[in-house]
Write an enzyme that holds these catalytic residues in place. Sequence first.
Site, PDB file in Angstrom:
ATOM      1  CE  LYS A 169      43.114  40.657  19.637  1.00 32.80           C
ATOM      2  NZ  LYS A 169      42.489  41.947  19.348  1.00 32.80           N
ATOM      3  CB  SER A 243      40.914  43.180  22.641  1.00 34.74           C
ATOM      4  OG  SER A 243      42.289  42.873  22.523  1.00 34.74           O
TER       5      SER A 243
END
Length: 379
Positions: A169, A243
Amino acid sequence: MSDLVPVADLHVCPMLNPADTSGLERLLADGVVDPATIVAVIGKSEGTGLPTDYGRLLADSCIRTVLAAARSTSPAAIADEVTIAISGGSPGTVAPHVTVLTQSWVPAGTAPAAPFPGGLVLGRSHTAPIAPVAIGRVAQVCLTADAALLAMSDAGVTDPAQVHAVIVKGPALTAASVAACLDQGVEPVTRDPGSGPMGSMCYSNDAMALGVAVAVGEVDRSRITDATIRRDWSLFSRVAMTSSGGEKRIGEVLVIANRPDSLSRVRAGHGITSALGETDGIKEALRSAGLSFDCCPSASDRERVVQVFAKFTLPGTDRLRGARITLLDDHEAHHVAKAVGGALVTSVTGLVTAFVSGGEANSHMGPPGGNPVCAIVRV
């Protein structure tokens, strides 16, 4: 830790809203989980899935607050101790939830090792701060590759074949960081902070995916330039699941792997779907993790499935099985891809609390048209 071996486990907690940490708090209060053993919290929150997804931001903040209190530290210090990756948007059958991943290290021989080829091991790390101008460029690739290698080392994994997923992330551009770049006289990779084909979320996710590919030996670093990121789709990772969000400043990395000396009673496996709408990669991941079945897993097989982590991205073509689909013209396409992926995972495993992220238009996560899947199964 040379004389110690890992014991890893997972606990999945549904969430009633982005601020709902009751499942995590219950695990801690009931003594099911020692806060010192928490390696990562990976979750899905309801929201837009865009750079300024306030549901995702709220979930991240609340989780950090609970962990900080349990570990007697500050929320700011949690990034150095626990990997937190919350993916925004829970469409279709994807239920909001968090997966709490724990690991302790115990002397070898404390319990029988997991049957061949071993059991789960986790490793974590994070990058140095990633400047806005570096997002979507080789600098972010290199920072992510370095962090992924550190996470592999943290897990005691030297063979990339043991790695079944690398979840990252990281940061995305925002309107403010784009403006700051321009004020400094530097051009960011894109001026679009969004999730579309030219959006910074796609650039960030793909730079991090290529960083993972470099770390696990799937792509030679010399083949990657700023010009190949989000252009040369022959470069990809089979295990990267990345992400990004505008709230992040670093890339938080979690390696999910197996070790032959692990005492964990769960095991990881991975696969790649051949196309959007296909379940072959999900079944491949389950078999890789140790399930044995012909067409579909049985009810008893399903009971052994602890969690599935997957990325489902938008295909590079509007053709599926010879017919035209309108997905690429859908203004909610990033949600549709997640919903399709979630429905496929549910249809095979029965899980609705699976981690299904995605929605990028094309991606270096998986080969063109394919999507990476990681399954965790009880031994």
